[in-house]
Motif scaffolding. Sequence first.
Motif, mmCIF file in Angstrom:
data_model
loop_
_atom_site.group_PDB
_atom_site.id
_atom_site.type_symbol
_atom_site.label_atom_id
_atom_site.label_comp_id
_atom_site.label_asym_id
_atom_site.label_seq_id
_atom_site.Cartn_x
_atom_site.Cartn_y
_atom_site.Cartn_z
ATOM 1 N N ILE A 478 0.923 -1.140 0.045
ATOM 2 C CA ILE A 478 0.058 0.024 -0.147
ATOM 3 C C ILE A 478 0.914 1.310 0.021
ATOM 4 C CG2 ILE A 478 -1.670 1.399 1.175
ATOM 5 C CD1 ILE A 478 -3.086 -1.045 2.249
ATOM 6 N N GLY A 479 0.722 2.129 -0.823
ATOM 7 C CA GLY A 479 1.595 3.293 -1.123
ATOM 8 C C GLY A 479 2.422 3.156 -2.317
ATOM 9 N N GLU A 480 2.631 1.942 -2.656
ATOM 10 C CA GLU A 480 3.761 1.760 -3.837
ATOM 11 C C GLU A 480 2.772 1.931 -5.238
ATOM 12 O OE1 GLU A 480 6.947 1.253 -3.429
ATOM 13 O OE2 GLU A 480 6.807 1.520 -1.348
ATOM 14 N N HIS A 481 3.673 2.147 -6.091
ATOM 15 C CA HIS A 481 3.021 2.335 -7.368
ATOM 16 C C HIS A 481 2.733 1.051 -8.134
ATOM 17 C CE1 HIS A 481 2.586 3.608 -11.435
ATOM 18 N NE2 HIS A 481 2.333 4.741 -11.109
ATOM 19 N N PHE A 482 1.795 0.697 -8.688
ATOM 20 C CA PHE A 482 1.359 -0.537 -9.321
ATOM 21 C C PHE A 482 2.320 -1.172 -10.255
ATOM 22 C CE2 PHE A 482 -0.329 1.780 -12.838
ATOM 23 C CZ PHE A 482 -0.712 0.858 -13.461
ATOM 24 N N SER A 483 3.096 -0.085 -10.982
ATOM 25 C CA SER A 483 3.990 -0.521 -12.150
ATOM 26 C C SER A 483 4.895 -1.613 -11.789
ATOM 27 C CB SER A 483 4.618 0.531 -12.672
ATOM 28 O OG SER A 483 5.584 1.209 -11.657
ATOM 29 N N ARG A 484 5.356 -1.856 -10.632
ATOM 30 C CA ARG A 484 6.156 -2.905 -10.103
ATOM 31 C C ARG A 484 5.739 -4.199 -10.369
ATOM 32 N NH1 ARG A 484 7.374 -3.567 -3.824
ATOM 33 N NH2 ARG A 484 8.108 -1.282 -4.403
ATOM 34 N N PHE A 485 4.337 -4.654 -10.787
ATOM 35 C CA PHE A 485 3.841 -5.570 -10.944
ATOM 36 C C PHE A 485 4.076 -5.862 -12.594
ATOM 37 C CE2 PHE A 485 0.230 -4.280 -7.842
ATOM 38 C CZ PHE A 485 1.147 -4.465 -6.726
ATOM 39 N N TYR A 486 4.694 -5.168 -13.209
ATOM 40 C CA TYR A 486 4.822 -5.285 -14.742
ATOM 41 C C TYR A 486 6.231 -5.804 -14.952
ATOM 42 C CZ TYR A 486 0.648 -2.764 -16.232
ATOM 43 O OH TYR A 486 -0.966 -2.571 -16.276
ATOM 44 N N THR A 487 6.348 -6.241 -15.989
ATOM 45 C CA THR A 487 7.687 -6.838 -16.641
ATOM 46 C C THR A 487 8.669 -5.598 -16.770
ATOM 47 O OG1 THR A 487 7.248 -7.213 -18.652
ATOM 48 C CG2 THR A 487 6.742 -9.231 -17.264
ATOM 49 N N ASP A 488 9.971 -5.847 -16.992
ATOM 50 C CA ASP A 488 10.821 -4.697 -17.192
ATOM 51 C C ASP A 488 10.400 -4.235 -18.625
ATOM 52 O OD1 ASP A 488 12.001 -5.156 -14.785
ATOM 53 O OD2 ASP A 488 13.719 -6.147 -15.498
#
Length: 946
Positions: A478-488
């Motif tokens: 919570i508070g982190e950006h959801f882009s970390r779930f994407y591949t590089d």
Amino acid sequence: MGHAFDDELANIFPGMSEMARVMKEHDWEGTPMREPRDWPDALKIPLRMLLTSRFEMWLGWGPELQFFYNDAYIPTLGIKHPEMLGRPFREVWSEVYADVADQVKRVQAGEATWNKAMLLLLERSGYPEETYHSFSYSPLFGSDGAVCGLLCIVSEETARIINERRLETLRRLGAALAGAKDKAAIHQAARSVFATNRRDFPFAVLKFAGEEPGGDDQGILEQVRAILPTDLGQAEEIIALPSDTDWPMGDWDRPATSAIAIAIPGPTGEPHAGTLVLGLNPYRPEDPEILHVAQLIAGQIGGALAGIATLQAERRRADRIWSVSRDLIVVVDADGLFRSVSPSWTRILGDPVDEVVGRPFADFMHPDDIPGSNDALARAVGGQELNDYENRFRSADGSYRRIEWHTTLENGLVYAYGRDVTERRRVEEALSDSEEQFRHLVQGVTDYAIYMLDLEGHVSSWNEGARRIKGYEPDEIIGEHFSRFYTDEDRARGEPDRALETARREGRFLAEGWRVRKDGERFRASVVIDAIRNDEGRPIGFAKITRDITEKEEAQRQLETARETLFQSQKMDAIGQLTGGVAHDFNNLLMAVLSSLELLGKRLPDDPLSRRLLSNATEGAKRGATLTQRMLAFARRQELNVDTVDLPQLLSGMNDLVQRSIGPEWPISTNFPLKLPAVRADANQLEMALLNLIVNARDATPGGGPILISATCEDLPAGPGTKLSAGAYVRLVVKDQGSGMDAETLRRATEPFYTTKGVGKGTGLGLPMVHGLAQQIGGSFELLSEIGAGTSAVLWLPVAPQEAGGSESVVVEMDTPSVPRLRILAVDDDALVLINTVALLEDLGHEVVEADTAEEALELFRQREDIDLLVTDQAMPNMTGTDLITAVDALRPGIPAIIASGYGEGVSAGREVVRLGKPFNQGQLARAIAEAVEPDAVPQDRTVGT
């Protein structure tokens, strides 16, 4: 000396034209012109031009303008040729000289003149005739410079002017009749148009059947009726008008001397609709085209009458929709007064309609909704269409119902239909009350990652499914950006930002792709991002749902394959339903055409051409009936005579005929096992199916080639994925050595009306008919083909039970038993079919009572006890033919009955009735009547008709 004189005349009158010859032979010594050799060059030069020109020309010479003309001018002179040669111009055209005298003076003074399409009443045929000429007068000068003559170049435009005038009348009449909504409008259109053409038609009187004109029209009609040799309504001829009557003159200086009386054609199958009387131009007494023009005018008026009849039918249909609609339908004026209210008001709100009409809508509305509804009415009156506008109306019991309105504006009135959404709103309120419960439910979901994002894409909530699928605890993410779930790779391409922007712009983002868990493992995910907005419509965040579909992709691919198979099956069923419905409507149309042609054949004179045309029309209609049978076969709605069929015997019986039909270049061979069991099928329909397949095989190999027909016996087990029930089948294959079909052609081959044979070479119904036949008898049909490897058409036919004995269908031609005169009730909701059925019955000598609905027929049975026989259509709205027979049996048990239907299924009245297939002819109808009233006189257990 004589030869020299002839050469001199040839020089003065050059060429071989008729007028050159006439001028050479003319006695000029007896005229003021004297010897031609003494004529001045100022005359000889234009005379040579006149005689060698193909333009219509004449010239006048001398003080009296002695008249010279060429061959092209002869038709204009008419009977005055050749006597007018050399006569003074004033004598040649004495009847119109006063019209051009002023121009002659101007020309003699040295001025040229020009006239465009000038009206001249010429007596070139022995009577004054309306003509139009464009011509120029040019002065001819002598050697001394004085005007010695006149040259006229003429172009007659009579035909063009009159034809354009008549075409303009037809055009104006067509335009005026286009908006006619009743007979009074047709009268007004005819009066206004004929008033613009008083030259062709000095007077015009239109009378419709069943009405009497007034004023001058009445007097003209009575005078015309007195001199017609036949009934006025049937006349179609030019008649002479008595000269002792003051007939209208129109735009002329004398009254009409003749008129046309012509019948206005009525709708198909009905008598004439009225009479049109047209006074004719007194200056064109011999006009061969005028009758054709009058026929076109009568046809336009008849077409307008047919359009009015169609419009009235549509109005009746709209009235039925108004009466049966379950939604509210209202008409409101700009003051908010109800002008009309549909009967559904009483059903929904309880108030009688007559207590609502004329009152303002505010009388029935919740007080809090009146201001907003007044504003909405103002917008609707201003032309804005309202959609999903909601307010509350009071019911008769005092409660309020929520109504959702849609409006449109026409002629200053607001037309609106409203749907009662009270229950829907109650459900929505209940859902709103359970939002908190739903939130707890979301938190407990473990199969889906459900969480919220703020406008920048930071995680603001985290459910149990998100923790399980992605591996993060709530306090970790919570508070982190959801882009970390994407591949590089996806982050480098900007996929996270694109997803949020799409959701913000379009309201939703949907995608499938690779995502990354906390431990770095990749998984296949299905993602939905929805934009969340506040009450003002501004975005406040996003709801994101992620589902792990890694393990389901293979299952999904298998499911897609199954879905495609199901889709194709559903598509063919839907096309079958549509095709069956179209075929039913065509059957009704062909019923009207065939029966009308049959009755017309009894009334035609013994004229070979008429008989041949009638035969062609009948043959064309029968071909249409054959097409509808194919369509019904595809839709599995035709009547089948299913019996035991021996395939080798069937093919042996038709082999020679088929081989001769397709030609020796396509030799047919068969390959059957010694003991091939019999199958269950309709022998005639199976023959037709095989013939279609053989012809298709021939067409697929235009250069010739063998056609192999083979069969094997197959036992199919039950199981998923199979199209057939478990049991024994004969697999019948027709194989060719043609070019084969690609995948798209193979997929569409059994669709109705799809053909690869080119325009006019195939109906596209052959393979659909085979498909429908196989489905209807419990089998199936499939095509196997590859490009360059030919095509195999495979029929799966169910094996007949062992105990069933073989039989052959025998068609017996029967004489029609005579029956006494009956009083017959004919019922059909199609007006064309009903009219023709009544005509066929009356032509057979019966008395007919007709009804266009089953309800009307039932009421007639309640009122009358003298009906001997019921003839009814099967497919009717609200009550079918079998339902009608069941209801009639409650009043008159066992009354003889005939059901007419183009379908072969769904016709069961619960007792013995005679089936009559559509379309039927008079003989089939007569046999059906005999079977119904005298069952012992006709073989039973069969369907009469096609």
